[in-house]
Design a protein around this motif. Sequence first.
Motif, mmCIF file in Angstrom:
data_model
loop_
_atom_site.group_PDB
_atom_site.id
_atom_site.type_symbol
_atom_site.label_atom_id
_atom_site.label_comp_id
_atom_site.label_asym_id
_atom_site.label_seq_id
_atom_site.Cartn_x
_atom_site.Cartn_y
_atom_site.Cartn_z
ATOM 1 N N THR A 74 10.931 6.591 3.636
ATOM 2 C CA THR A 74 11.375 7.503 4.677
ATOM 3 C C THR A 74 12.466 6.871 5.543
ATOM 4 O OG1 THR A 74 9.194 8.535 4.777
ATOM 5 C CG2 THR A 74 10.647 8.895 6.654
ATOM 6 N N LEU A 75 12.249 5.589 5.907
ATOM 7 C CA LEU A 75 13.228 4.878 6.725
ATOM 8 C C LEU A 75 14.554 4.721 5.983
ATOM 9 C CD1 LEU A 75 13.770 3.280 9.347
ATOM 10 C CD2 LEU A 75 12.916 1.256 8.185
ATOM 11 N N LEU A 76 14.486 4.385 4.687
ATOM 12 C CA LEU A 76 15.701 4.230 3.897
ATOM 13 C C LEU A 76 16.467 5.547 3.770
ATOM 14 C CD1 LEU A 76 14.449 1.846 1.046
ATOM 15 C CD2 LEU A 76 16.007 1.280 2.924
ATOM 16 N N LEU A 77 15.720 6.628 3.553
ATOM 17 C CA LEU A 77 16.357 7.948 3.443
ATOM 18 C C LEU A 77 17.066 8.334 4.727
ATOM 19 C CD1 LEU A 77 13.640 9.949 1.428
ATOM 20 C CD2 LEU A 77 15.880 9.169 0.612
ATOM 21 N N LYS A 78 16.463 8.008 5.873
ATOM 22 C CA LYS A 78 17.088 8.302 7.160
ATOM 23 C C LYS A 78 18.387 7.529 7.320
ATOM 24 C CE LYS A 78 12.960 9.551 9.839
ATOM 25 N NZ LYS A 78 12.080 9.171 10.976
ATOM 26 N N LYS A 79 18.366 6.258 6.887
ATOM 27 C CA LYS A 79 19.560 5.427 6.995
ATOM 28 C C LYS A 79 20.674 5.950 6.090
ATOM 29 C CE LYS A 79 17.959 2.261 9.815
ATOM 30 N NZ LYS A 79 18.567 2.029 11.176
ATOM 31 N N ILE A 80 20.282 6.432 4.905
ATOM 32 C CA ILE A 80 21.273 6.941 3.951
ATOM 33 C C ILE A 80 21.918 8.216 4.488
ATOM 34 C CG2 ILE A 80 21.585 7.967 1.663
ATOM 35 C CD1 ILE A 80 19.392 6.050 0.676
ATOM 36 N N LYS A 81 21.105 9.092 5.090
ATOM 37 C CA LYS A 81 21.612 10.356 5.611
ATOM 38 C C LYS A 81 22.597 10.132 6.753
ATOM 39 C CE LYS A 81 17.663 13.216 4.284
ATOM 40 N NZ LYS A 81 16.494 14.007 4.765
ATOM 41 N N LYS A 82 22.357 9.039 7.529
ATOM 42 C CA LYS A 82 23.277 8.740 8.620
ATOM 43 C C LYS A 82 24.640 8.319 8.096
ATOM 44 C CE LYS A 82 19.837 7.360 12.070
ATOM 45 N NZ LYS A 82 19.337 6.260 12.933
ATOM 46 N N SER A 114 0.827 -1.207 0.000
ATOM 47 C CA SER A 114 0.000 0.000 0.000
ATOM 48 C C SER A 114 0.864 1.261 0.000
ATOM 49 C CB SER A 114 -0.923 0.010 1.222
ATOM 50 O OG SER A 114 -0.156 -0.009 2.415
ATOM 51 N N LYS A 115 0.223 2.376 -0.359
ATOM 52 C CA LYS A 115 0.945 3.644 -0.505
ATOM 53 C C LYS A 115 1.578 4.097 0.801
ATOM 54 C CE LYS A 115 0.282 8.449 -2.001
ATOM 55 N NZ LYS A 115 -0.702 9.446 -2.490
ATOM 56 N N ASN A 116 0.846 3.989 1.910
ATOM 57 C CA ASN A 116 1.389 4.490 3.187
ATOM 58 C C ASN A 116 2.580 3.654 3.660
ATOM 59 O OD1 ASN A 116 -0.434 2.327 3.681
ATOM 60 N ND2 ASN A 116 -0.524 2.877 5.846
ATOM 61 N N ILE A 117 2.561 2.346 3.407
ATOM 62 C CA ILE A 117 3.698 1.502 3.799
ATOM 63 C C ILE A 117 4.906 1.808 2.916
ATOM 64 C CG2 ILE A 117 4.544 -0.880 3.889
ATOM 65 C CD1 ILE A 117 1.822 -1.747 4.793
ATOM 66 N N LYS A 118 4.645 2.075 1.610
ATOM 67 C CA LYS A 118 5.750 2.465 0.715
ATOM 68 C C LYS A 118 6.422 3.744 1.210
ATOM 69 C CE LYS A 118 3.634 2.184 -3.248
ATOM 70 N NZ LYS A 118 3.000 1.599 -4.436
ATOM 71 N N GLU A 119 5.595 4.688 1.628
ATOM 72 C CA GLU A 119 6.136 5.960 2.113
ATOM 73 C C GLU A 119 6.973 5.767 3.374
ATOM 74 O OE1 GLU A 119 2.654 8.315 2.597
ATOM 75 O OE2 GLU A 119 2.503 8.869 0.460
ATOM 76 N N LYS A 120 6.510 4.879 4.261
ATOM 77 C CA LYS A 120 7.266 4.611 5.491
ATOM 78 C C LYS A 120 8.606 3.949 5.176
ATOM 79 C CE LYS A 120 3.262 4.166 8.549
ATOM 80 N NZ LYS A 120 2.450 3.261 9.408
ATOM 81 N N ILE A 121 8.599 3.012 4.219
ATOM 82 C CA ILE A 121 9.840 2.321 3.844
ATOM 83 C C ILE A 121 10.833 3.308 3.229
ATOM 84 C CG2 ILE A 121 10.840 0.605 2.271
ATOM 85 C CD1 ILE A 121 8.269 -1.025 2.608
#
Length: 509
Positions: free
Chosen positions: A501-509, A492-499
Amino acid sequence: MSTQTTENNKRIAKNTIILYARTLFVLAVKLYTSRLILKYLGVTDYGIYNIVASFIAMFTLLNGALTTSIQRFLTYSLGEKNEQKMRNVFSASLTILFFLSLLIVIIAETIGVWYVNCKLNIPMNRLEAANWVYQFSIITFVMEVITVPYNSILTAFENFKAFAYFDILNAILSLLLVISIRFISWDSLIFYGAGLLLIAILIRFLYSFYCHKNYDCSHFKIVRDKSLYKSLFSFSFFSFFGNMGNVIGEGGINIVINLFFGVTLNATRGISTQVSNAVGGFIRSFTTALNPQITKNYAEGNKERYTKLVFYSAKYSFLLLTLFLVPVMVNVHYILNLWLTTVPPFCEIFVQLMLLQSLIHILFNPITTIVNATGNIKQYQIGTFIILISNIFFIYVVYEAGCAAYIGIIVQCIITFIQLLFSMFVMQKVTCINAMSFFRNVVLHVFCIFAICFIFSYGCKYYLMSIDWHPLISILASIIITTTVCFFIGISKNIKEKIITLLLKKIKK
């Protein structure tokens, strides 16, 4: 979203990660163990072990019925926050299982011994070893029976970390047992059966020690509450039919294959079953983490929550299984030859079809959980029994007509899909969850995704074969295709957005 719901979601996520890590490790160990078993025992002895063990497994139908009953009542009592009832359920179930073990030992030592010696198609020079393995299997089974209440307590309290430790230990000990076969001078088959018995005894006592130390409700006491015994037996009686259909169906199919094709094809089906169970077990980690929540929310009367969990569990467990199955099914020839020293006849097509059956089967796991939660299981279990038993009849008919061995597995897949449709019908009747909505939003949706992944992966494989690329490239390409399709079309769209967002946070770290 309420704080309680958020906490429950976090618990599900945490338990899922724990179970995934456990299952990934156990999967790798078991696959390697299976390779060594086939190598050290040989096709004939491995086939003998598979047919004898599957015959003992037919006795687990009584145990399986009580397991479902115990887990349901313990989890439901926890959902009601009734600790005294949990202790009574545990003690009553342990008493019942003790007497059940005695009954099964009597049956196994009379009818069972006669059947193994007079009816099974076993080479005469291996009959003595088969009898030793049979006796070890009986005692191993008794150990597993008595472990059930302790296992059910861990499930009710969602303590899946303990599950992980015990399963990892079991897998490691089993691997060490198989490795040690090459260093002993005894009969390899007898040594293997004896070793599995010792491992079962050790795991049994570790379960009981851990539960006694951490959960007060696991301390045995004499229970004289007749209504509790009646409730457990009533639920178990009807649950018995479904379990009997499953165990007799599986054992019966092994026996039918043995009658028409001998122990070599039993070895083929044994390998196929191990692959199917290993991969399916990885995804059942997801449903196992959700099942207690489904039952507890039903006990609390939270219809919106348990309905969502049933849909969520079926859909995403199927998609997760697709991620694993499509690369395996498409590249099964290369994987089997890499894994096994000797690939038994028809093993490739057996593995592919049994993996397809696993995909169908994973869809009605959460349906079974919610129906069990209601306690209204009579129609569901009797219908399941009839459907599963029909497997033996139809497979016997196609083999008697001279069909190839794999046709029987195709028949089994068709009957499994019929079982899914029946499960949906009963779910709507006892819980008012809309079956048509489940079929449209879950079943049709995920099978379309599977078909797309499978077709594109096969096309990619044949293209890579035409230019003589290494099979590992085909596996990698299949993983990329399947992951991409499942991500963009499946979730679903909301789960895609959460995934994302989580990946982007990991990349920024």
